[in-house]
Enzyme design. Structure first.
Site, PDB file in Angstrom:
ATOM      1  N   ASN A 151       1.146  -1.138   0.331  1.00 22.81           N
ATOM      2  CA  ASN A 151      -0.343   0.422   0.120  1.00 22.81           C
ATOM      3  C   ASN A 151       0.267   1.760   0.049  1.00 22.81           C
ATOM      4  O   ASN A 151       0.673   1.989  -0.445  1.00 22.81           O
ATOM      5  CB  ASN A 151      -1.003   0.425   1.271  1.00 22.81           C
ATOM      6  CG  ASN A 151      -1.402   1.309   1.057  1.00 22.81           C
ATOM      7  OD1 ASN A 151      -2.760   1.246   0.618  1.00 22.81           O
ATOM      8  ND2 ASN A 151      -1.408   2.123   2.516  1.00 22.81           N
ATOM      9  N   TYR A 201       2.853   9.823 -11.377  1.00 22.89           N
ATOM     10  CA  TYR A 201       2.356   7.754 -10.660  1.00 22.89           C
ATOM     11  C   TYR A 201       1.457   7.286 -11.888  1.00 22.89           C
ATOM     12  O   TYR A 201       1.633   6.233 -10.840  1.00 22.89           O
ATOM     13  CB  TYR A 201       1.278   9.742 -10.461  1.00 22.89           C
ATOM     14  CG  TYR A 201       0.357   8.898  -9.055  1.00 22.89           C
ATOM     15  CD1 TYR A 201       0.724   8.301  -7.783  1.00 22.89           C
ATOM     16  CD2 TYR A 201      -0.937   8.460  -9.496  1.00 22.89           C
ATOM     17  CE1 TYR A 201      -0.408   7.713  -7.150  1.00 22.89           C
ATOM     18  CE2 TYR A 201      -1.987   8.123  -8.701  1.00 22.89           C
ATOM     19  CZ  TYR A 201      -1.506   7.804  -7.090  1.00 22.89           C
ATOM     20  OH  TYR A 201      -2.266   7.302  -6.511  1.00 22.89           O
ATOM     21  N   THR A 244      -7.241  11.170   2.215  1.00 19.61           N
ATOM     22  CA  THR A 244      -6.467  10.745   2.681  1.00 19.61           C
ATOM     23  C   THR A 244      -5.667  11.572   3.143  1.00 19.61           C
ATOM     24  O   THR A 244      -5.197  12.844   2.269  1.00 19.61           O
ATOM     25  CB  THR A 244      -6.224   9.633   2.509  1.00 19.61           C
ATOM     26  OG1 THR A 244      -5.207   9.603   0.982  1.00 19.61           O
ATOM     27  CG2 THR A 244      -6.603   8.385   2.419  1.00 19.61           C
ATOM     28  N   THR A 283     -10.561  19.843  -6.676  1.00 19.91           N
ATOM     29  CA  THR A 283     -11.050  18.900  -6.333  1.00 19.91           C
ATOM     30  C   THR A 283     -10.578  17.597  -6.928  1.00 19.91           C
ATOM     31  O   THR A 283     -11.917  16.775  -6.220  1.00 19.91           O
ATOM     32  CB  THR A 283     -12.864  19.002  -6.059  1.00 19.91           C
ATOM     33  OG1 THR A 283     -13.631  19.040  -7.540  1.00 19.91           O
ATOM     34  CG2 THR A 283     -13.326  20.195  -5.226  1.00 19.91           C
TER      35      THR A 283
END
Length: 254
Positions: free
Chosen positions: A99, A164, A199, A208
């Site tokens: 994770n 990413y 998170t 957003t």
């Protein structure tokens, strides 16, 4: 959404041993909460030692068997020490949740090799090292499951997220290949593919994020992802391997 509104825990992971990287906070902490509530002995691993110890202590206070371990997922020696600690106490590992991850937003034209390499090393190489190092312990399990945390940006891509997205796409390829290689040993390998999640990792995300493009109109609560991880780790998913469980509020259905 709160934990109280989710389906009750069933103890379906009783007696199993789980290791969760990036377990100090956010998704990792939620996974530790859920897997331990399902009866698993849980190891939370992270570089955020103070937060990790606090998370583990809070779970122990409710009666769960949870231990925090310092682990930099890019460090092979750190992985070896983690493997030794779990091997000494249990002799096996039933659940590995890769994770740990980082993110930054930079257009390709402005990306630096240093930042690119750092992100891929944490997000992708870290998961590879974990799978490779923990393989002997996973082989000792009668019901081993590996869950790699990818992202909707892996299969879809996103402006500004080249490193990413590449790392998360790479995790999907690693997941499929590991599933094929490890199936003879009875080890299942699947990917969790979240959409937007509330998170600390995305606290500085521009605007957003993907919420405007998410049909359900919000980010996921980490506990909602933890429910998916508990499913993938359990015998309920015993015929699932090499696949992706997408939990994205409808993002990919657009």
């Amino acid at each position: 959404m709160t934990t109280a509104s989710l389906p009750p825990c069933t103890g379906r992971l009783a007696g199993r041993v789980a290791l969760i990287t990036g377990g100090a906070r956010g998704q990792g902490a939620a996974h530790g909460d859920r897997l331990s509530a399902e009866g698993a002995t849980v190891y939370l691993a992270d570089v955020l030692d103070d937060e990790g110890e606090q998370t583990a202590a809070a779970l122990r206070d409710r009666g769960s068997d949870v231990t925090y371990l310092h682990l930099d997922v890019t460090d092979p020696d750190g992985w070896a020490a983690t493997e030794s600690a779990i091997a000494e106490r249990h002799g096996r590992l039933d659940v590995l949740v890769n994770n740990a991850g980082i993110v930054h937003v930079t257009p390709i034209a402005e990306e630096t090799l240093e930042a690119w390499s750092r992100l891929l090393t944490v997000n992708l190489t870290g998961a590879f090292l974990g799978l490779q190092t923990m393989l002997p312990l996973l082989t000792e399990s009668a019901a081993a499951a590996v869950i790699n945390t990818s992202s909707i940006f892996g299969p879809s891509g996103a402006i500004g997220y080249a490193a990413y997205a590449a790392s998360k796409a790479g995790l999907l390829g690693l997941t499929r290949t590991a599933a094929l290689e490890l199936a003879p040993a009875g080890i299942r390998v699947n990917a969790l593919v979240p959409g937007g999640v509330a998170t600390p990792l995305n606290a500085n995300e521009p605007g957003t994020g993907v919420v405007p493009e998410t049909p359900l109109g919000r980010r996921a609560d980490p506990v909602e992802l933890a429910s998916a991880v508990a499913f993938l780790a359990s015998d309920d998913a015993r015929f699932m391997t090499g696949t992706e469980l997408v939990v994205d509020g409808g993002f990919r259905a657009r």
